[in-house]
Scaffold this motif. Structure first.
Motif, PDB file in Angstrom:
ATOM      1  N   PHE A  99       0.842  -1.181   0.000  1.00 51.24           N
ATOM      2  CA  PHE A  99       0.000   0.000   0.000  1.00 51.24           C
ATOM      3  C   PHE A  99       0.880   1.235   0.000  1.00 51.24           C
ATOM      4  O   PHE A  99       2.074   1.160   0.226  1.00 51.24           O
ATOM      5  CB  PHE A  99      -0.981  -0.013   1.181  1.00 51.24           C
ATOM      6  N   TYR A 100       0.291   2.372  -0.257  1.00 54.90           N
ATOM      7  CA  TYR A 100       1.013   3.636  -0.376  1.00 54.90           C
ATOM      8  C   TYR A 100       0.521   4.603   0.693  1.00 54.90           C
ATOM      9  O   TYR A 100      -0.679   4.694   0.951  1.00 54.90           O
ATOM     10  CB  TYR A 100       0.782   4.245  -1.763  1.00 54.90           C
ATOM     11  N   THR A 101       1.452   5.332   1.314  1.00 54.23           N
ATOM     12  CA  THR A 101       1.074   6.390   2.244  1.00 54.23           C
ATOM     13  C   THR A 101       1.766   7.683   1.833  1.00 54.23           C
ATOM     14  O   THR A 101       2.904   7.673   1.365  1.00 54.23           O
ATOM     15  CB  THR A 101       1.458   6.058   3.706  1.00 54.23           C
ATOM     16  N   ALA A 102       1.087   8.784   2.006  1.00 53.43           N
ATOM     17  CA  ALA A 102       1.627  10.083   1.621  1.00 53.43           C
ATOM     18  C   ALA A 102       2.451  10.718   2.731  1.00 53.43           C
ATOM     19  O   ALA A 102       3.208  11.650   2.491  1.00 53.43           O
ATOM     20  CB  ALA A 102       0.489  11.018   1.227  1.00 53.43           C
ATOM     21  N   GLN A 103       2.301  10.219   3.955  1.00 54.10           N
ATOM     22  CA  GLN A 103       3.004  10.817   5.092  1.00 54.10           C
ATOM     23  C   GLN A 103       3.354   9.761   6.126  1.00 54.10           C
ATOM     24  O   GLN A 103       2.833   8.648   6.081  1.00 54.10           O
ATOM     25  CB  GLN A 103       2.136  11.891   5.736  1.00 54.10           C
ATOM     26  N   GLN A 104       4.203  10.130   7.059  1.00 53.20           N
ATOM     27  CA  GLN A 104       4.544   9.217   8.147  1.00 53.20           C
ATOM     28  C   GLN A 104       3.298   9.013   8.999  1.00 53.20           C
ATOM     29  O   GLN A 104       2.541   9.948   9.250  1.00 53.20           O
ATOM     30  CB  GLN A 104       5.664   9.815   8.985  1.00 53.20           C
ATOM     31  N   ASN A 105       3.086   7.762   9.407  1.00 47.95           N
ATOM     32  CA  ASN A 105       1.857   7.449  10.122  1.00 47.95           C
ATOM     33  C   ASN A 105       2.041   6.192  10.949  1.00 47.95           C
ATOM     34  O   ASN A 105       2.969   5.427  10.728  1.00 47.95           O
ATOM     35  CB  ASN A 105       0.721   7.231   9.111  1.00 47.95           C
ATOM     36  N   GLN A 106       1.163   5.973  11.872  1.00 45.52           N
ATOM     37  CA  GLN A 106       1.092   4.739  12.651  1.00 45.52           C
ATOM     38  C   GLN A 106      -0.110   3.959  12.122  1.00 45.52           C
ATOM     39  O   GLN A 106      -1.219   4.487  12.086  1.00 45.52           O
ATOM     40  CB  GLN A 106       0.932   5.067  14.126  1.00 45.52           C
ATOM     41  N   ILE A 107       0.102   2.720  11.706  1.00 45.28           N
ATOM     42  CA  ILE A 107      -0.954   1.895  11.122  1.00 45.28           C
ATOM     43  C   ILE A 107      -1.189   0.683  12.013  1.00 45.28           C
ATOM     44  O   ILE A 107      -0.239   0.043  12.466  1.00 45.28           O
ATOM     45  CB  ILE A 107      -0.555   1.405   9.712  1.00 45.28           C
ATOM     46  N   GLN A 108      -2.452   0.371  12.254  1.00 45.38           N
ATOM     47  CA  GLN A 108      -2.803  -0.856  12.957  1.00 45.38           C
ATOM     48  C   GLN A 108      -3.277  -1.862  11.914  1.00 45.38           C
ATOM     49  O   GLN A 108      -4.162  -1.572  11.107  1.00 45.38           O
ATOM     50  CB  GLN A 108      -3.902  -0.618  13.983  1.00 45.38           C
ATOM     51  N   ILE A 109      -2.671  -3.040  11.942  1.00 43.94           N
ATOM     52  CA  ILE A 109      -3.029  -4.127  11.039  1.00 43.94           C
ATOM     53  C   ILE A 109      -3.773  -5.166  11.853  1.00 43.94           C
ATOM     54  O   ILE A 109      -3.297  -5.578  12.920  1.00 43.94           O
ATOM     55  CB  ILE A 109      -1.764  -4.764  10.424  1.00 43.94           C
ATOM     56  N   ARG A 110      -4.933  -5.574  11.367  1.00 47.58           N
ATOM     57  CA  ARG A 110      -5.703  -6.627  12.036  1.00 47.58           C
ATOM     58  C   ARG A 110      -6.158  -7.643  11.001  1.00 47.58           C
ATOM     59  O   ARG A 110      -6.604  -7.277   9.914  1.00 47.58           O
ATOM     60  CB  ARG A 110      -6.916  -6.051  12.749  1.00 47.58           C
TER      61      ARG A 110
END
Length: 70
Positions: free
Chosen positions: A1-12
């Motif tokens: 996947f692509y993100t435009a900015q730094q982020n915290q992602i939760q994967i479930r």
């Protein structure tokens, strides 16, 4: 996947009964993201992968595991 900015992602990862069988938090950086998930412990079946960021945006993907080795 692509993100435009730094982020915290939760994967479930959930089974068809809605039970969460895998959960992980990752930090992303701008650009394309490649993640490896160790899911060899799961039985064959259909699963729903959910990605959620800090602003509560959610993406979903259906996964089919065809054998006990992945």
């Amino acid at each position: 996947f692509y993100t435009a900015q730094q982020n915290q992602i939760q994967i479930r990862l959930s089974d068809l009964n809605g039970r969460i069988v895998y959960s992980r938090n990752v930090e992303t950086f701008p650009g394309k993201q490649n993640l490896e998930l160790e899911l060899g412990f799961l039985p064959a079946g259909l699963y729903l992968l959910s990605l959620q960021d800090a602003s509560q945006r959610v993406g979903h993907l259906k996964l089919v595991k065809q054998s006990s080795t992945w």
